[in-house]
Every structure is written in C-alpha cells, then in structure tokens.
Design an enzyme around this catalytic site. Structure first.
Site, short mmCIF file in Angstrom:
data_model
loop_
_atom_site.label_atom_id
_atom_site.label_comp_id
_atom_site.label_asym_id
_atom_site.label_seq_id
_atom_site.Cartn_x
_atom_site.Cartn_y
_atom_site.Cartn_z
N ASP B 167 0.84 -1.19 0.00
CA ASP B 167 0.00 0.00 0.00
C ASP B 167 0.88 1.24 0.00
OD1 ASP B 167 -2.50 1.16 -0.12
OD2 ASP B 167 -2.69 1.35 2.05
N HIS B 174 -4.24 13.72 1.32
CA HIS B 174 -4.56 12.76 2.38
C HIS B 174 -3.46 12.74 3.45
CE1 HIS B 174 -5.76 9.07 4.41
NE2 HIS B 174 -4.57 8.56 4.17
N TYR B 284 0.36 1.73 15.70
CA TYR B 284 1.17 1.94 14.49
C TYR B 284 2.60 2.40 14.73
CZ TYR B 284 1.28 7.05 13.91
OH TYR B 284 1.56 8.38 14.02
#
Lengths: 470, 470
Positions: B167, B174, B284
C-alpha cells in the site's frame, strides 16, 4: 517441564511407552516416545554427539539432488542424510499406518503446504512413524536405506509456499536497544508491553540459506545535507530471528484463541531479516519499514516441528512491575510452557577471513526463551481482529537480543549505531556488513534428560551493489 | 494528450487505422484503433450512454455462474454482459491470430496471472482481437454470442492470485489531512515529497466487491485511561484507493527503471482499504499499521487495462517550490503523461436508508490525476533496492483525497477525526462507519474525443463485531 522430562527419561524402552492414537487435539507440547533421549537410529551419523539431526529431531525441508533437473520434494533430515519422502512413500515402508501413509503422500510435492494443511494429528502420526522406522533395528531399514541422500549432495528450496510474511518485534531488549538509538528520551513506546508489535513484510524476496544478497541501493538522507540521494546502503545489517511457519490457517473473521494457537503452528526455523539501517531511518515514518527490509530475507532449510521442541518448553513470565497481558493474550498453559529454550548464535566471516582459512567468528548469542512475547501470543494477536492466516505463512519473531551487550541480535546494536566497531580475527573491524561478508546463524536446544537437537544453519553472503550508473 | 486524442477522433473508420503487429515494447499509452470513440458493439448494452463497459474498455475479471459449482474463469466485461473467454477460446473465434489465441488460452483458468505473465504484447494482441470481434458487424458475432453471460447472473472472485500487496500513500492531500490530526505541528514528514511512501499489506484478507466486512475487535487505548482494552473498533473507516495489478514481474536484485515500469503493469481497479482508526492510533508506532488494516481489503471485480486508460493520460507536474524528483523517479514520458484522469466517488448507504428505499448517497469525490506520485514511480521506487514484484501483485495507491474539503477519501478526514459529523439523507449522521453501512466506490474516465469508460464499482457492507464474550 522438569517433571515431564524426567518422566520421559525414566520410562521403559521407547516401544513400551503407552501412546494413544493420534487425535485431532494432539498436544504438540506433550512428551511421547519420539522424544526418548535413549533412541538411536540405524542412520549412524544421527547418533553422533553434537549432531543437529538425531532421531529425536526429524525436521522437514524441501530438497533436490544438486546440479540435477529433479523437482524439489519434501525430505526429513536424519544425521547427515535426507530421507526422501517421495521415495519412502513408494517404498511401502509406511503402509502399516493409514495416517502416516496419507501424511507421507502429502510430502510427494515441492513444498510443505499440503502436509501443513493436514493438521497436527497427521504431523504427529508421521513423526511417530518416522521415529519408529528410523530406529536402530527397525524392520523398515531395508526399504528406507535406498531413500537416503547425503545432505551435502542436495540443494534446498524455501520449504513452503509463503503466502504472507509478518514480522514481529518480540525482544524487549532489541526494541529498547534500537529505541535508545532512535529516541534516546523515549526508547520503548507505550504499546510495546501490551501487544506483540508486528507489521507485514515482503514474501517474494524470501530465499533459502546460501542466498547471495545484493547490497541494496535506495534513497538515503545523509547527516548534514538538505536533500536525499540514491546510494548503496552503507549500513547493511542482519537480524537474528526465529521464523514460525503456520500449519493450518483460520477463516477470515474467525480469530484463533491463545490456547488453540499452537495447533496451527507447524514448526520453527532460523531467519535472517536483512536490514538497511540508513534506508530504514529515512523511510520508516510514518508507515514502517519498506525498501530497508524487502530486498531479501533468508530462511534455514529445515523446519523443526513444534512437537520436536516439546522437551525444551519453559515457563513464561512477566517481569515484576510490567503489565500483565490482557486475557486474550494470557492462559495457564502459556504461563507453564509458553517459552521455548532455543540457543541462538551469530557468526561472521569476512572475505579476508575466508582467504586466510579462518572459520566464521561468533559475534553474539541469545536465546528465544527471553522473548517478551511467545509464538502463541503472536498467533492469537495476529488473528484477534479477524485476519486470516494460511498454511505456509511465515511469522518472524523479530530480532532476538538478550539483556547483555554481547547478546544483541544485530550489528546496529552491537556497534551502538556504528560508533563502536567489532574486531574480527583477521584484524579487520566491522560496524556494518561489508561486501563479501558471510553471516551464519545457528540454533540448538538442550534440556536435562532430553536429546540435543539443532536447527542447522542459515547462511547468506553480501554481494556488492549494482553499479549506480548502469 | 490533446493532440493524440484529436488524432484518434479525426481518424478514418477504425479498420482503416494503421496498426503495426504487437511487439515486445508495445507502448501501452499510445492510442490505436481500439480507442476509437466511434466504435460500436453488436452487444447492444455496450453502446448505451453512460455505461461503464463500452467496447473501448474491455476490462478483465474472474467470474462463474452464480449459485453454480462451476470453476471461476476469466471473462471480459462488455455492456451488461461477460464474454466467457474459456468458451470464446473453444468457439474458434480467435483462431485467426496466433497471439490472440495464445492469450485467450491463458484465460481458461481461474485467475489472470497466466495472462499477466504473457506481457504487454500479448495483452495488446488480445485487446485488439476482442475489439474487432465484438464490433458491430464482426463476423465473429455468431461464434461469440453464445459465450455471453449477463453480469447479473454471475458471481466474481478476486481476479488474480495476489502474492504480495503493497500500500502506498500517494495523495499529498490525504497525507497532510491525516498528519494534521496526528501531528498538528508537523503534518507532512520530510521524506514525503522525496519518495512514494509505501508499506507492505496483508494479501490473504483481500476480497472482491460484495464482501461483508466484520467490524474488527482489537486492542485500543481510550483517551484518559491508563491501560488498553480489547474492544470492537469504534472508528471504522474506508479508504478510497486505486489498485494497480502487476503484469510481469522482475527478478530479485533487478530494478525496473521508471520508463519500463508501465510495461510491467497490467491494469487498475478500485480498492477499499478498510481501516480501524482507533486500532491504528494505538498500534502503528514504530513499525506501521497492522491489525488496523489486515482484517479486510476489497477490490472491484474488473481490471481496467493500462492500454484502455491511454486516452485519459495527463501531464504530471510538481508544484512550484516542491523538490523535483531524483533522477530514478523522473523522465520526460512521466512529465508528458504520467498522471491518469480517473474520477473517483464514494457513496454511503446506511441500513435505514436501505429500509427507506434511499439510494447510496455521495459523500465525496476526488481524482487519481491529483496523486503526488504516479503508477510508474511506485513501481520504480518499489524495485530500486532489488525487491522482486510478481504477476498479480497488488499496489494500493493510498487514499485519494483532493485539495477541497469534500474531496477527502476517508471518513477520518471528512469528519475531521470524528469531530464534524456528516449528514445522510435518512436524517442520520456519521463520523465513522456503523454496522449495516454499505460503502460503494465508483470510478470513470472521460476526455475530449474519447469514449467514457468506467471501473464498475467496489462495494462492501459492515457486519457487527463478533461477541466479545464468545
């Protein structure tokens, strides 16, 4: 563990041990006749002291005859030999057990995935049949002796079709060491002690021991400049990891509970997650490592089954003051035997050392039992949100470092970020890997009253980068 | 682009166009007779205004007859029909072209991988043969008409065996929007404008449009508490992405140069990278998203080939003041036509809206041409360090957001991190997804003098989380 191992040691000769038929919920951590340290094989090299592949081990791999056009196929290591399971299936040696015969048939292919898909009762049945057939005096010797190939006449392949590879970060010592270098004021992030941190890795570039690893070229940002450049990595490193192969997977949306997790694990290997530290430093924020890791990773040829590792299980504990795991990551079985005692070693051999006839030099050692998170916790956490694992998937343990300075599982840690060079027997020094360097990991298990078994090795050599102007 | 499109529009009828034989370096961005906007098909629904699959599109997918036990196989969308390429191969309609026949034969399997492996000249030859055979008046009509299946009688599969999924993060809008929410003082990290940031994702949980996505349960850390808990995600989100399928791969250690990159790209699809924002926020750091992403991702059934997208290519530029790309990420061809004009839309339909007969409501729109990094830059960067790509691998573009507030490609952005609810026609509001919500992405391409082609849609519905006590 001590009581269980003692039980095995004090038993009658192996054939007299009571052992029920293989069953669906086979406990892969229980000792049985295949672990009896007294067992000897009719393959003489398997009985040699210090050999990695005694009859108590029986690891699986994919091999073919070197320099041949033969297809790769599944074999079992025994001493310095490989038992070719395709030939063994055809020999009729396993015709006495339907379960073992079916499991052997699933090995007549280039990867372990079909065997993995059969599940723990089949793995157990095959292990038992192999153990009995390879024992000194076994009547199967005549049928199986022609199915052996010396390991030094074989070449190996990555033993499974690895669909997805996930890398964890289970050594708190490694996480702290690296964190100190990157974030001196905040080395260990707050989530670390609550969950096994993991991230997705690249499957396509996983190779088998013997891999030649080309030094990657990528973007790096040198200190003191305002723009990055495309350059060969100057901080190439290894990472000492244990690899975990999934056996049977789970359906999407259906988590694997902690106490079922090991039913889904086929076995373990040695794993080198090569890393380019300068590339990693520039690219990894905010989404994690990418080109710094995906140029190569290397697995050892042999997969040591979880059942073979039963004698080396140990209690798993949390240090005083550390948070206790949330219930989905905790259980009695985990506390009793969640850890696995696997001694790990890193050896380095430079090109000059090879030229001088110097053997690989041990630069560090650690033990998988010191991991902050276990195999079952990795599996339970990976699937708790519904992610589906598949047979052949590989989980990396993350770099296994111990508490002491010489127990660091990477050069980044051993050299304190490149500031403290290591000395080699050739008179050379190393902060990071140089072209021509060979990195070797070895691993083995020992426990009172159990045989010593080994992982073999995973080995890789650094090739120079491609020309930047080509 | 304008001149090239004008040339296509002003040409003679398509059959008279000069077109050389397919060759190894087929330029997938050049216009040819298959793009002629005047072309009409003998499949009447393909000629309907606004239909996604006119004869200029010819996307590939994997289908089988719904509720049958048939194997999945490759088909081509034409109007509201599917041309079954296994049946078409058997019909003899393509016997006139060896290249097209071989390519059709590679489609008599459940996935596109075999066709992808054949490379661009084969893809081009098949597209040309399909275009000619499906045209109004084509003599092949009699042979091919029996090979059609209405799309509403089919079910679809993920069209390729996806080995690895990566990805990217190519929308600067964004990245800035999300960065502002996470790091108000430092929204865009310094590496962003120098390289296409990417990370490895999970292949096994990629499903096809229509997927029911179970709300994931995972560790979250609520504000104001000192310990995390296991809970169903309360901040479930979609991500509006374009998916890029690799055609032919590269060998390990052999980068793909920017100007060769598109020769390795088979085509594009719509892609929903479902995300659990509360899980992501807690997990994360430092290695990237894991459980917050790996519970599901959804692709659209149809793959729009790069050749079909040729009329919608646009110049790619860098904003004044932004760094120019390093040479390995820059070229004249990139500057001329690196971007692709694909209009993207997000629709939301709650369970209440379905009950009230209200159609999906458009909540945002953006365009892939606004991506900061292009398809060829993703491929060149991914491989520059030697990582090998394989046919069927999927690259996600990352969430495609535009500069305006209503051009955000995720609810995280549209709701400003959950602070500003959206209104739905049912009178409901949304910050994040609720159980029963259906998310639909649509995409299409339009350009002066070219036909309008569409991507169809990718659709998914949120199921309630599993019981936490089960």
């Amino acid at each position: 563990m001590t009581a269980a191992v003692r039980r095995a040691r004090e038993t009658e000769p192996a054939d007299a041990l009571p052992l029920g038929p293989p069953h669906r919920n086979a406990t892969l951590t229980a000792l049985n006749e295949t672990h009896d340290p007294q067992l000897r094989s009719w393959v003489a090299s398997a009985n040699t002291q210090g050999n990695d592949f005694p009859i108590q081990n029986l690891p699986f791999g994919a091999f073919s005859r070197a320099h041949s056009q033969e297809a790769f196929r599944v074999g079992v290591a025994i001493g310095d030999q490989i038992l070719d399971l395709t030939a063994a299936y055809a020999s009729g040696a396993f015709n006495g057990s339907d379960d073992a015969l079916a499991a052997t048939q699933a090995c007549c292919v280039p990867t372990l995935n079909a065997l993995m898909d059969l599940g723990p009762s089949a793995w157990s049945a095959l292990r038992l049949a192999l153990s009995r057939a390879l024992r000194l005096g076994a009547p199967e010797q005549a049928l199986l002796a022609p199915c052996l190939l010396p390991q030094d006449q074989a070449e190996f392949a990555v033993p499974a079709r690895i669909g997805d590879y996930t890398d964890f970060y289970t050594s708190v010592h490694h996480a702290t060491n690296i964190g100190k270098l990157l974030r001196p004021d905040n080395p260990l992030l707050p989530n670390y002690k609550w969950m096994p941190i993991g991230y997705h890795g690249r499957s396509s570039s996983i190779g088998v021991s013997g891999q030649a690893v080309r030094r990657p070229i990528s973007q790096v940002m040198r200190p003191g400049v305002s723009a990055p450049e495309l350059a060969a990595s100057a901080r190439l490193d290894y990472e000492l990891e244990v690899g975990v192969y999934l056996g049977r997977g789970n359906a999407l949306g259906e988590p694997i509970a902690l106490d079922q997790a090991e039913q889904h694990v086929f076995g373990l290997c040695l794993f080198n997650d090569w890393s380019a530290r300068d590339v990693q430093g520039w690219e990894y924020q905010p989404l994690g490592p990418f080109l710094s890791k995906n140029f190569a990773s290397t697995v050892s040829p042999w997969v040591i089954t979880l059942e073979a590792l039963a004698p080396y299980r140990q209690a798993w504990t949390r240090a005083e003051g550390d948070p206790q795991p949330l219930p989905y990551l905790d259980s009695t079985a985990l506390r009793c035997q969640g850890a696995i005692n696997i001694a790990l070693e890193v050896y380095l051999q430079s090109a000059a050392m090879r030229d001088q006839g110097l053997p690989p030099h041990r630069v560090s050692h650690s033990n998988f039992r010191d991991a902050y998170w276990t195999v079952s916790q990795m599996v339970a956490h990976h699937t708790v949100g519904g992610c589906n694992l598949q047979s052949g998937d590989l989980l990396g343990s993350g770099t296994q470092s111990g508490a002491a300075a010489d127990e660091a599982g990477s050069l980044m840690e051993l050299s304190l970020g490149g500031k403290q060079p290591l000395s080699l027997p050739s008179g050379e020094t190393r902060t990071f890997l140089e072209d021509g360097d060979t990195v070797v990991f070895r691993g083995h298990c020992q426990a009172n009253g159990a045989a010593r078994i080994g992982f073999g090795e995973v080995r890789g050599t650094v090739l120079p980068a491609r020309s930047l102007t080509a």
